[in-house]
Design an enzyme around this catalytic site. Structure first.
Site, mmCIF file in Angstrom:
data_model
loop_
_atom_site.group_PDB
_atom_site.id
_atom_site.type_symbol
_atom_site.label_atom_id
_atom_site.label_comp_id
_atom_site.label_asym_id
_atom_site.label_seq_id
_atom_site.Cartn_x
_atom_site.Cartn_y
_atom_site.Cartn_z
ATOM 1 N N THR A 160 0.808 -1.208 0.032
ATOM 2 C CA THR A 160 -0.063 -0.227 -0.003
ATOM 3 C C THR A 160 0.990 1.338 -0.065
ATOM 4 O OG1 THR A 160 -0.124 -0.212 2.302
ATOM 5 C CG2 THR A 160 -2.073 -1.001 1.046
ATOM 6 N N LYS A 186 4.356 -6.951 4.007
ATOM 7 C CA LYS A 186 3.981 -5.602 3.691
ATOM 8 C C LYS A 186 3.743 -4.839 5.097
ATOM 9 C CE LYS A 186 0.655 -3.456 3.404
ATOM 10 N NZ LYS A 186 0.067 -2.485 4.314
ATOM 11 N N THR A 197 1.823 -8.529 13.172
ATOM 12 C CA THR A 197 2.036 -7.167 12.657
ATOM 13 C C THR A 197 1.812 -7.029 10.891
ATOM 14 O OG1 THR A 197 3.009 -4.889 12.280
ATOM 15 C CG2 THR A 197 4.185 -7.222 12.491
ATOM 16 N N GLU A 283 6.363 4.792 7.287
ATOM 17 C CA GLU A 283 5.705 5.933 6.449
ATOM 18 C C GLU A 283 6.641 7.221 6.846
ATOM 19 O OE1 GLU A 283 1.079 4.363 5.736
ATOM 20 O OE2 GLU A 283 1.753 5.731 7.396
#
Length: 414
Positions: A160, A186, A197, A283
């Site tokens: 993603t 991922k 997780t 991120e």
């Protein structure tokens, strides 16, 4: 990222298809508007697999979690395939379980197996209905294109906000037979696990009984994935699945012993390195953070302290700014929910540029700010905490907290 070398284990290519008998594929079916982005993937074994899994402990659990749990209960831990999609999490929707079951049924029909032998996973936006029509329209091409060489296509299908593919595999010996264990993962955000997780699929051609497979997975997840923190959020879709098809020909591992420990070491190497990849690709991250808590009285204390440091937004922010602020580390050590004397703690920052002690016996030290900035400007940083209250150590992994984390999550749904 450099992989930790261990005698008796060799890193190999192939990821989730490194184990003999496994094939995979991925494709763009139309869930994403970007036509070059894979959004549907599959993993398949030529023979039945003993399977273990751990899941998110979030009270809000996505439909694929519920369906995968149900299928493994019905088959007593036997599976053949995993189908997964990105873009839509298939969580918090009225028809979620129906759609997840339909995904399994579509794959099962093409593979010639029962739908209960298919596990399912989804990742993406929570609360939006998953369109099943694009999946149904592309399932035949997806399964027809399966091969051992297409493992990367499957990895790309579950990405993603990930910026890099995450795969690791090792070869090792059991009973004179060469075994392989590899996997893919991922995850970039919404990572703060309790039992698992992100999405992680691990395969091996070693022969292992279901109870021992489950035991090895739980024990290893505790030391790897459960010691990973990106942002403090536990997702609704987190899952780790481990499939063993036994094609290597070793004597089935049915009890603890040397063979079990060798298998668990292989599993640790794969999961630990995947954990580091997940942390490094957090991120907006610019730095991989690794905290080692040494000198702890027991394993749980070591894990709790290391995770407390890695979880701290102030520590993560300081590492982004290359600020050797020992007070932020000591603060995170101090509020860790474990029994120890924080006044005995030492703190050292380390990287490829050297190391610098910033705290001894709970008291800050004088140090060169220039040297500290040089050390903390590297892309991999080690935070070393020594409690001096035992012989046990543990590690936790995370990343720095940057401006881009907010930017990414401010418009995530678009």
């Amino acid at each position: 990222m450099q992989l930790q070398q261990v005698s008796g284990y060799q890193y190999i290519e192939g990821g989730v298809c490194a184990a003999v008998g496994f094939v995979a594929n991925g494709c763009h079916c139309g869930l994403y508007p970007n036509k070059v982005k894979n959004d549907l993937g599959i993993i398949y074994s030529s023979t039945s697999c003993h399977t273990a899994a751990v899941y998110t402990t979030n009270k809000v659990q996505a439909a694929p979690i519920l369906v995968t749990k149900s299928h493994l209960q019905k088959t007593d831990g036997i599976a053949r395939a995993v189908i997964a999609n990105s873009k839509y999490a298939n969580a918090c929707t009225a028809d979620g379980e129906e759609k997840a079951e339909k995904m399994c049924a579509l794959a099962a029909k093409e593979l010639g197996i029962s739908k209960e032998e298919v596990l399912v996973a989804s990742t993406g936006v929570i609360g939006q209905e998953l369109p099943i029509e694009p999946i149904a329209a592309h399932i035949k091409d997806l399964t027809a294109g399966m091969s051992a060489e297409n493992h990367k296509e499957a990895v790309r299908a579950i990405m993603t906000t990930d910026t890099v593919e995450k795969e690791v595999a090792v070869a090792f010996e059991l009973d004179g037979k060469t075994c392989h264990l590899g996997g893919m993962a991922k995850g970039s955000g919404m990572i703060h696990p309790n039992m698992a997780t992100t999405l992680n699929f691990i395969t091996t051609d070693a022969a292992v009984a279901v109870p021992m497979l489950q035991k090895a997975l739980r024990e290893t997840v505790k030391l790897t994935y459960n010691c990973l923190v990106v942002d403090g959020d536990t997702s609704t879709n987190d899952m780790v699945c481990l499939l063993a098809n036994g094609t290597a020909g070793n004597k089935e591992i049915s009890e603890e012993g040397e063979a079990y420990e060798k298998l668990k070491k292989a599993l640790y190497l794969v999961l630990m390195n995947l954990t580091r990849m997940l942390a490094a690709d957090g991120e907006g991250a610019t730095k991989l953070l690794e905290c080692t808590c040494a000198g702890a009285p027991d394993l749980d204390t070591a894990i709790i302290v290391a995770k407390s440091v890695i979880h701290s937004p102030l520590v993560k922010s300081a590492m982004f700014g290359a600020d050797a602020n020992c007070g932020r580390v000591l603060c995170a050590v101090g509020y860790a929910d474990a029994d120890f004397d924080a006044k005995k703690a030492d703190v050292v920052f380390s990287s490829a540029k050297g190391e610098i002690a910033v705290c001894q016996n709970g008291i800050g030290l004088d140090f060169s700010e220039e040297k500290a900035v040089e050390i903390l400007s590297e892309d991999e940083i080690q935070i070393l905490v020594n409690l001096h209250q035992g012989e046990v150590s543990a590690k936790a992994w995370g990343c720095d907290l940057t401006y881009d984390y907010v930017k990414i999550n401010a418009d995530y749904r678009s």
